[in-house]
Write a protein that holds these residues in place. Structure first.
Motif, PDB file in Angstrom:
ATOM      1  N   SER A  56       5.601   5.641  -9.881  1.00 42.01           N
ATOM      2  CA  SER A  56       6.376   4.471  -9.820  1.00 42.01           C
ATOM      3  C   SER A  56       6.502   3.385 -10.394  1.00 42.01           C
ATOM      4  CB  SER A  56       6.273   4.609  -8.433  1.00 42.01           C
ATOM      5  OG  SER A  56       6.772   5.605  -7.507  1.00 42.01           O
ATOM      6  N   SER A  57       7.133   2.140 -10.754  1.00 45.72           N
ATOM      7  CA  SER A  57       6.809   0.821 -11.494  1.00 45.72           C
ATOM      8  C   SER A  57       5.856  -0.167 -10.096  1.00 45.72           C
ATOM      9  CB  SER A  57       8.050  -0.135 -11.243  1.00 45.72           C
ATOM     10  OG  SER A  57       8.004  -1.295 -11.783  1.00 45.72           O
ATOM     11  N   ALA A  58       4.513  -0.275 -10.464  1.00 45.81           N
ATOM     12  CA  ALA A  58       4.021  -1.286  -9.434  1.00 45.81           C
ATOM     13  C   ALA A  58       4.852  -2.344  -9.207  1.00 45.81           C
ATOM     14  CB  ALA A  58       2.639  -1.446  -9.813  1.00 45.81           C
ATOM     15  N   GLN A  59       5.584  -2.810 -10.517  1.00 51.38           N
ATOM     16  CA  GLN A  59       6.115  -3.834  -9.968  1.00 51.38           C
ATOM     17  C   GLN A  59       7.311  -4.161  -8.877  1.00 51.38           C
ATOM     18  OE1 GLN A  59       4.686  -7.421 -11.292  1.00 51.38           O
ATOM     19  NE2 GLN A  59       7.040  -7.892  -9.985  1.00 51.38           N
ATOM     20  N   LYS A  60       7.565  -3.038  -9.429  1.00 52.43           N
ATOM     21  CA  LYS A  60       9.023  -2.840  -8.601  1.00 52.43           C
ATOM     22  C   LYS A  60       8.028  -2.622  -6.616  1.00 52.43           C
ATOM     23  CE  LYS A  60      12.686  -1.165 -11.521  1.00 52.43           C
ATOM     24  NZ  LYS A  60      12.958  -0.196 -12.094  1.00 52.43           N
ATOM     25  N   THR A  61       7.478  -2.192  -6.652  1.00 63.93           N
ATOM     26  CA  THR A  61       6.935  -1.618  -5.938  1.00 63.93           C
ATOM     27  C   THR A  61       6.135  -2.535  -4.959  1.00 63.93           C
ATOM     28  OG1 THR A  61       6.031   0.206  -6.219  1.00 63.93           O
ATOM     29  CG2 THR A  61       5.842  -0.101  -3.860  1.00 63.93           C
ATOM     30  N   ARG A  62       5.865  -3.475  -5.590  1.00 65.99           N
ATOM     31  CA  ARG A  62       5.284  -4.725  -4.700  1.00 65.99           C
ATOM     32  C   ARG A  62       6.402  -5.588  -4.883  1.00 65.99           C
ATOM     33  NH1 ARG A  62       5.277 -10.476  -6.809  1.00 65.99           N
ATOM     34  NH2 ARG A  62       3.250 -11.408  -5.542  1.00 65.99           N
ATOM     35  N   GLU A  63       7.836  -6.028  -5.371  1.00 66.08           N
ATOM     36  CA  GLU A  63       8.968  -6.909  -5.197  1.00 66.08           C
ATOM     37  C   GLU A  63       9.167  -6.255  -3.574  1.00 66.08           C
ATOM     38  OE1 GLU A  63      11.443  -6.169  -8.051  1.00 66.08           O
ATOM     39  OE2 GLU A  63      10.272  -7.321  -9.487  1.00 66.08           O
ATOM     40  N   SER A  64       9.415  -4.788  -3.453  1.00 65.27           N
ATOM     41  CA  SER A  64      10.273  -4.040  -2.427  1.00 65.27           C
ATOM     42  C   SER A  64       9.222  -4.326  -0.958  1.00 65.27           C
ATOM     43  CB  SER A  64      10.049  -2.467  -2.365  1.00 65.27           C
ATOM     44  OG  SER A  64       9.171  -2.115  -3.007  1.00 65.27           O
ATOM     45  N   ILE A  65       7.730  -4.544  -1.574  1.00 65.05           N
ATOM     46  CA  ILE A  65       6.944  -5.075   0.079  1.00 65.05           C
ATOM     47  C   ILE A  65       6.971  -6.453  -0.229  1.00 65.05           C
ATOM     48  CG2 ILE A  65       4.540  -5.496   0.524  1.00 65.05           C
ATOM     49  CD1 ILE A  65       3.656  -2.479  -1.389  1.00 65.05           C
ATOM     50  N   ALA A  66       7.190  -7.248  -1.170  1.00 61.25           N
ATOM     51  CA  ALA A  66       7.657  -8.295  -0.712  1.00 61.25           C
ATOM     52  C   ALA A  66       8.814  -8.443   0.338  1.00 61.25           C
ATOM     53  CB  ALA A  66       7.470  -9.510  -1.788  1.00 61.25           C
ATOM     54  N   ALA A  67       9.655  -7.912   0.088  1.00 61.92           N
ATOM     55  CA  ALA A  67      10.816  -8.474   0.931  1.00 61.92           C
ATOM     56  C   ALA A  67      10.884  -8.169   2.119  1.00 61.92           C
ATOM     57  CB  ALA A  67      12.094  -7.134   0.044  1.00 61.92           C
ATOM     58  N   LEU A  85       6.254   1.192   5.948  1.00 55.82           N
ATOM     59  CA  LEU A  85       6.552   1.321   4.027  1.00 55.82           C
ATOM     60  C   LEU A  85       5.733   2.349   2.964  1.00 55.82           C
ATOM     61  CD1 LEU A  85       6.721  -2.293   2.560  1.00 55.82           C
ATOM     62  CD2 LEU A  85       8.079  -0.929   3.774  1.00 55.82           C
ATOM     63  N   THR A  86       4.466   3.484   5.273  1.00 59.26           N
ATOM     64  CA  THR A  86       4.282   4.431   3.912  1.00 59.26           C
ATOM     65  C   THR A  86       4.970   5.429   4.018  1.00 59.26           C
ATOM     66  OG1 THR A  86       2.156   4.003   5.284  1.00 59.26           O
ATOM     67  CG2 THR A  86       2.850   6.526   5.314  1.00 59.26           C
ATOM     68  N   GLY A  87       5.725   5.970   2.673  1.00 60.86           N
ATOM     69  CA  GLY A  87       6.393   7.440   2.301  1.00 60.86           C
ATOM     70  C   GLY A  87       7.111   6.997   1.655  1.00 60.86           C
ATOM     71  N   LYS A  88       7.457   5.666   1.808  1.00 62.25           N
ATOM     72  CA  LYS A  88       8.969   5.006   0.654  1.00 62.25           C
ATOM     73  C   LYS A  88       8.238   4.890   0.013  1.00 62.25           C
ATOM     74  CE  LYS A  88      10.850   3.480   4.749  1.00 62.25           C
ATOM     75  NZ  LYS A  88      12.048   4.056   4.727  1.00 62.25           N
ATOM     76  N   PRO A  89       9.905   4.788  -1.549  1.00 63.11           N
ATOM     77  CA  PRO A  89       9.662   5.267  -2.749  1.00 63.11           C
ATOM     78  C   PRO A  89       8.045   4.430  -3.374  1.00 63.11           C
ATOM     79  CG  PRO A  89      12.305   4.863  -2.445  1.00 63.11           C
ATOM     80  CD  PRO A  89      11.202   3.920  -0.748  1.00 63.11           C
ATOM     81  N   GLY A  90       7.158   4.877  -3.872  1.00 64.49           N
ATOM     82  CA  GLY A  90       6.424   4.133  -4.762  1.00 64.49           C
ATOM     83  C   GLY A  90       4.996   3.960  -3.712  1.00 64.49           C
ATOM     84  N   ILE A  91       5.419   4.157  -2.640  1.00 61.88           N
ATOM     85  CA  ILE A  91       4.097   3.808  -1.923  1.00 61.88           C
ATOM     86  C   ILE A  91       3.302   5.100  -0.925  1.00 61.88           C
ATOM     87  CG2 ILE A  91       3.875   2.609   0.782  1.00 61.88           C
ATOM     88  CD1 ILE A  91       5.717   0.461  -0.385  1.00 61.88           C
ATOM     89  N   LEU A  92       1.957   4.959  -1.132  1.00 67.73           N
ATOM     90  CA  LEU A  92       1.982   6.372  -0.728  1.00 67.73           C
ATOM     91  C   LEU A  92       0.526   6.292   0.889  1.00 67.73           C
ATOM     92  CD1 LEU A  92      -0.261   7.222  -3.741  1.00 67.73           C
ATOM     93  CD2 LEU A  92       1.674   8.186  -2.776  1.00 67.73           C
ATOM     94  N   GLY A  93       0.163   4.756   0.992  1.00 70.05           N
ATOM     95  CA  GLY A  93      -0.088   4.610   1.996  1.00 70.05           C
ATOM     96  C   GLY A  93      -0.472   3.086   2.676  1.00 70.05           C
ATOM     97  N   SER A  94      -0.945   2.963   3.299  1.00 71.03           N
ATOM     98  CA  SER A  94      -2.011   1.765   3.915  1.00 71.03           C
ATOM     99  C   SER A  94      -3.595   2.000   4.287  1.00 71.03           C
ATOM    100  CB  SER A  94      -1.197   0.767   3.948  1.00 71.03           C
ATOM    101  OG  SER A  94      -0.278   0.498   5.131  1.00 71.03           O
ATOM    102  N   ALA A  95      -4.435   1.068   4.320  1.00 68.86           N
ATOM    103  CA  ALA A  95      -5.567   0.793   4.950  1.00 68.86           C
ATOM    104  C   ALA A  95      -5.980  -1.001   5.149  1.00 68.86           C
ATOM    105  CB  ALA A  95      -6.265   2.023   4.845  1.00 68.86           C
ATOM    106  N   LEU A  96      -6.608  -0.949   6.224  1.00 67.35           N
ATOM    107  CA  LEU A  96      -6.779  -2.399   5.961  1.00 67.35           C
ATOM    108  C   LEU A  96      -8.193  -2.606   5.842  1.00 67.35           C
ATOM    109  CD1 LEU A  96      -5.908  -5.052   8.114  1.00 67.35           C
ATOM    110  CD2 LEU A  96      -8.625  -3.523   9.162  1.00 67.35           C
TER     111      LEU A  96
END
Length: 297
Positions: A263-274, A237-248
């Motif tokens: 970006s809306s944190a709640q909307k980004t959370r919903e896209s990650i959950a999906a 998901l890195t580079g997708k709307p609302g997401i800068l990157g991830s790490a362990l």
């Protein structure tokens, strides 16, 4: 005595065993002298927090006082915990710090911050989580001898919203350590040094645009990914709307996702959950942030 210690996320991609940040999730502890030791626990993992046998806070407290030749005063503890235990969020470092801080207080040891962090780091075998939990913000840490830690605390510039993805199953740090190689190539070492320096600059200057490159790691994440299936999935998901990157997060299995503050944190959370659901994975998704507040006494 009241203590509040934050959860932490260490390693931060390339900054293996060197950097960590404090998150706005806390373990709160009230400690009072009592005729015998007792614990009342509420919140997350209350069964673990309330189990007297081999309790990390009480064991650390007693060991410190005995080593200093001080009286071990029994305590009544009231614990309210929000930190996931055994999932790479610094729960053991926070517990050890709590035990050391209580020994320092009730034993009148007069230890400095460097001594407190150093003792927790010695017991944890690395200083990153302990320094961030005690100091707050983003910390860069190294051991100075066996008993003290050298720590720099940085307040990241700007807003840094986070999402912590926490799976159901825990992962022992020892197991996550066993999969790491004994040696690395010069290319891998140089790449991690460069990326770790870039990561520090990104936080110090508020450069969210640097994060995607700065989080790349060759030292631990490629080897731990099979044990932590959330990591490769969320990395897509890195580079997708609302997401800068991830790490362990720490040694895993939780994953820390850095969110775009615009970006809306709640909307980004919903896209990650999906995305996780589509890939057949489950995780608790906690919206949090970097907290500048470390241990509060």
């Amino acid at each position: 005595m009241h203590l509040a210690l934050p959860a932490t996320s260490a390693n931060l991609g390339p900054a293996f065993d060197a950097a960590a940040l404090a998150m706005n999730l806390y373990i709160n502890i009230d400690a009072r002298p009592a005729p015998s030791f007792s614990i009342t626990a509420t919140g997350r993992d209350e069964e673990i927090c309330g189990a007297m046998e081999n309790h990390l806070i009480i064991a650390t407290y007693g060991e410190i006082l005995q080593a200093q030749g001080a009286e071990v005063t029994p305590l009544s503890l009231r614990i309210k915990n929000d930190i996931p235990i055994g999932k790479g969020c610094g729960s053991s470092a926070a517990a050890r710090l709590a035990g050391i801080a209580m020994a320092n207080h009730f034993g009148r040891l007069h230890w400095t911050d460097a001594q407190i962090i150093g003792e927790a780091s010695r017991r944890e075998h690395h200083p990153d989580n302990a320094s961030a939990s005690w100091m707050g913000g983003l910390t860069i840490a190294r051991m100075s001898g066996e008993t003290e830690a050298q720590v720099i605390s940085i307040r990241p510039k700007g807003k840094w919203p986070l999402l912590l993805a926490v799976p159901d199953q825990a992962l022992a740090t020892e197991e996550a350590r066993r999969v790491l190689p004994a040696q690395y190539s010069r290319a891998d070492a140089v790449a991690n040094i460069q990326n770790a320096m870039l990561l520090l600059a990104a936080f110090a200057q508020g450069r969210h645009d640097l994060l995607t490159a700065a989080l790349q790691d060759r030292i631990h994440q490629p080897y731990r990914a099979p044990l932590c299936p959330l990591l490769p999935c969320l990395a897509q998901l890195t580079g997708k709307p609302g997401i800068l990157g991830s790490a362990l997060s720490g040694a895993g299995p939780s994953v820390l996702v850095f969110l775009d503050p615009h970006s809306s944190a709640q909307k980004t959370r919903e896209s990650i959950a999906a995305h996780l659901a589509t890939n057949g994975l489950r995780a608790e998704l906690l919206l949090t942030s970097i907290t500048p507040r470390g241990a509060r006494r």
